[in-house]
Design a protein around this motif. Sequence first.
Motif, PDB file in Angstrom:
ATOM      1  N   VAL A 446       0.856  -1.179   0.000  1.00 42.32           N
ATOM      2  CA  VAL A 446       0.000   0.000   0.000  1.00 42.32           C
ATOM      3  C   VAL A 446       0.896   1.236   0.000  1.00 42.32           C
ATOM      4  O   VAL A 446       2.037   1.204   0.474  1.00 42.32           O
ATOM      5  CB  VAL A 446      -0.955   0.016   1.214  1.00 42.32           C
ATOM      6  CG1 VAL A 446      -1.935  -1.142   1.133  1.00 42.32           C
ATOM      7  CG2 VAL A 446      -0.187  -0.029   2.524  1.00 42.32           C
ATOM      8  N   SER A 447       0.392   2.321  -0.534  1.00 44.42           N
ATOM      9  CA  SER A 447       1.176   3.536  -0.676  1.00 44.42           C
ATOM     10  C   SER A 447       1.409   4.212   0.672  1.00 44.42           C
ATOM     11  O   SER A 447       0.711   3.939   1.658  1.00 44.42           O
ATOM     12  CB  SER A 447       0.460   4.516  -1.616  1.00 44.42           C
ATOM     13  OG  SER A 447      -0.792   4.902  -1.065  1.00 44.42           O
ATOM     14  N   GLN A 449       0.784   7.232   1.268  1.00 42.34           N
ATOM     15  CA  GLN A 449      -0.403   8.049   1.528  1.00 42.34           C
ATOM     16  C   GLN A 449      -1.444   7.245   2.302  1.00 42.34           C
ATOM     17  O   GLN A 449      -2.076   7.756   3.228  1.00 42.34           O
ATOM     18  CB  GLN A 449      -0.989   8.549   0.211  1.00 42.34           C
ATOM     19  CG  GLN A 449      -2.170   9.488   0.386  1.00 42.34           C
ATOM     20  CD  GLN A 449      -2.730   9.980  -0.938  1.00 42.34           C
ATOM     21  OE1 GLN A 449      -2.441   9.413  -1.978  1.00 42.34           O
ATOM     22  NE2 GLN A 449      -3.527  11.037  -0.900  1.00 42.34           N
ATOM     23  N   CYS A 450      -1.584   5.964   1.923  1.00 45.83           N
ATOM     24  CA  CYS A 450      -2.513   5.093   2.655  1.00 45.83           C
ATOM     25  C   CYS A 450      -2.031   4.872   4.082  1.00 45.83           C
ATOM     26  O   CYS A 450      -2.834   4.871   5.023  1.00 45.83           O
ATOM     27  CB  CYS A 450      -2.642   3.762   1.920  1.00 45.83           C
ATOM     28  SG  CYS A 450      -3.749   2.584   2.703  1.00 45.83           S
ATOM     29  N   PHE A 491      -4.809   2.696  -3.671  1.00 45.38           N
ATOM     30  CA  PHE A 491      -3.725   2.591  -2.690  1.00 45.38           C
ATOM     31  C   PHE A 491      -2.715   1.491  -3.020  1.00 45.38           C
ATOM     32  O   PHE A 491      -1.668   1.414  -2.370  1.00 45.38           O
ATOM     33  CB  PHE A 491      -4.297   2.311  -1.297  1.00 45.38           C
ATOM     34  CG  PHE A 491      -5.135   3.423  -0.743  1.00 45.38           C
ATOM     35  CD1 PHE A 491      -4.628   4.704  -0.608  1.00 45.38           C
ATOM     36  CD2 PHE A 491      -6.438   3.191  -0.340  1.00 45.38           C
ATOM     37  CE1 PHE A 491      -5.395   5.735  -0.085  1.00 45.38           C
ATOM     38  CE2 PHE A 491      -7.218   4.214   0.187  1.00 45.38           C
ATOM     39  CZ  PHE A 491      -6.692   5.490   0.308  1.00 45.38           C
TER      40      PHE A 491
END
Length: 595
Positions: A446-447, A449-450, A491
């Motif tokens: 997952v990124s 940002q996530c 994500f």
Amino acid sequence: MKVKALSRSKASTERECVGDLRKQQRNLDPVYHPMQRSREMARAVTSAKMERMFAKPLVGNFGNGHMDAVYHTAISRKSLLPLLSGSADGKVSLWDLPTRTCVSTLNAHSQAVTGLTFGIDQDFYSCSKDGTVRRFSIPEVLAGNGNAGTESNLNGGFVNTWRINGSFQSIDHQWNSERQFVTASDSAVQLWTPERSTPIQSHGDLWGSADTVNVVRFHPSEPQLIANCSMDRGIGLHDLRTASAMKKTVLRMRSNDLQWNPMEPLNFVVGNEDHNAYTFDMRKLSQPTHIYKGHMNAVMSVSWAPTGREFCTGSYDRTFARKRFAFLYGTYQESEDDSKQKKVVVEAIYEPPQEPDSDAAEGFEQLEDPLEDKVEEIAKLLGLENVGWIFGHPPREDGLVFTAAEIIMAAELQLEAAGGIEETPFVTIKVVKGKDGTVGVEAFQVSQQCMAMAAEEALEIGTDLGVCKVNETFSAIQEGKESKTIDNNFFLTVVPIVQHTSEVFVSQFPRVNRDLDDRMPSKDELKRQLSKSGTSGWNFIDLLSDFNLLIYLTEYLDITADYPKICQSVTDRTIPLDDGYKIIITSMAGIDGAY
């Protein structure tokens, strides 16, 4: 100028016989096969799954089976030896259970078999979608003769035929000495006797509904009482003496099978389309006595044990009846290319204690783990760390890669591994069986940002599994507009998988905390594994280098005093293991002699 013609013999292109396979020319250049590695990986995983499918508790298969799908089976209520099976091509096979061989195959029907039941006179009945019920005599089937009459497509043993306009859905025979059987057709329930060609009773308007009755069953001790399930989601009782309906209850979805408890005839169980099984008391149909959850798809069949204390269920969910997860232990290594990225090398898998929970968003509930500290200590002594997690789930609708609960769990585990919102090679792997039966293995991250949104608890689980709900105190901007939900795929980052064979560790010992396996960690399993020492190139330390075996040995050895020396010999084969530890471990396994 010299011109030379190219020639090719016919033998290189033509088949010797019509039945031979045609020769296929292949270019083996890897450039033209970019998916070869992943394809081989899928084949290897499928092979491992098949190996597990044909392991215990599967005792064995029956001969060569049927040429088409098996729709129904039946066993005798008076004998454990015969078994009947009916298939989609209309054939009925009689099997001998002790030898698992086919005694006879009958061309009973022209369409799919929808029901089978044994009678009380060494006979059995079959019904089909072709609108016929046929009776066969077992002694004549075994002898290979019978009065087939005009039914030239039938084998020996055929006795009689009953026909209706429509199709039959189910059939059952009385449990006592009366020679009567009951059938369920498109919109009626009929009671028959072998002496008459027409039903002695026919009930076509059950509870004011003309819906199809798909299951009908005689009561074990009350011969004039039947229970049935209908397509209008109903379950009802019918009294044949008064030819009237008694009670009925309606569930939220249709029931696919019904079976009476053989020892407690007041109770029965049904398998329902809502993935659950329900037990009812016939005296109070307003609510079930118990609800049995755990399947991930419609329950198609149920069957009681002769003791009446337990029953088994069969479902469309096939392999993945449970959703489970595990932690991956391994190392982070520098990538061989110039990308300066780290790659994850998985060496071991540990499954913590867990229970399937269909009400939980994740599909399971993680329990308190008394071995958690020991597992982490063993991994540290072996030079391993938690590098990822893996989970499996049943087939889903197309496009749903991760649910919101899985996205949030992956983000939280990445946060824990990175010690914050930092870049980390920590990986999430999912295993899923597709609708076509193939097993797929995919890796993701997952990124960041996530990870940041999960750390601030900005992501929540909503009713739509394909999106993450944004907490009302936060705002998410997508394509320049405020959005209350974020697509889960936004994500995700796909991580390539490369097959890896460990040079240090093996994985043969049963995994701890896996109660659904037929093999459990025990001294017998310890003996089975260590007994391989000295055969097929194995030595004692090779077989001891099993992560789950080392976890099992913590019951008998001290993690502080004993394990540093054992793990040192496992990771560095130039350091021999003390003979004292070999004697202790082999004596625990019950192995005598050389090691």
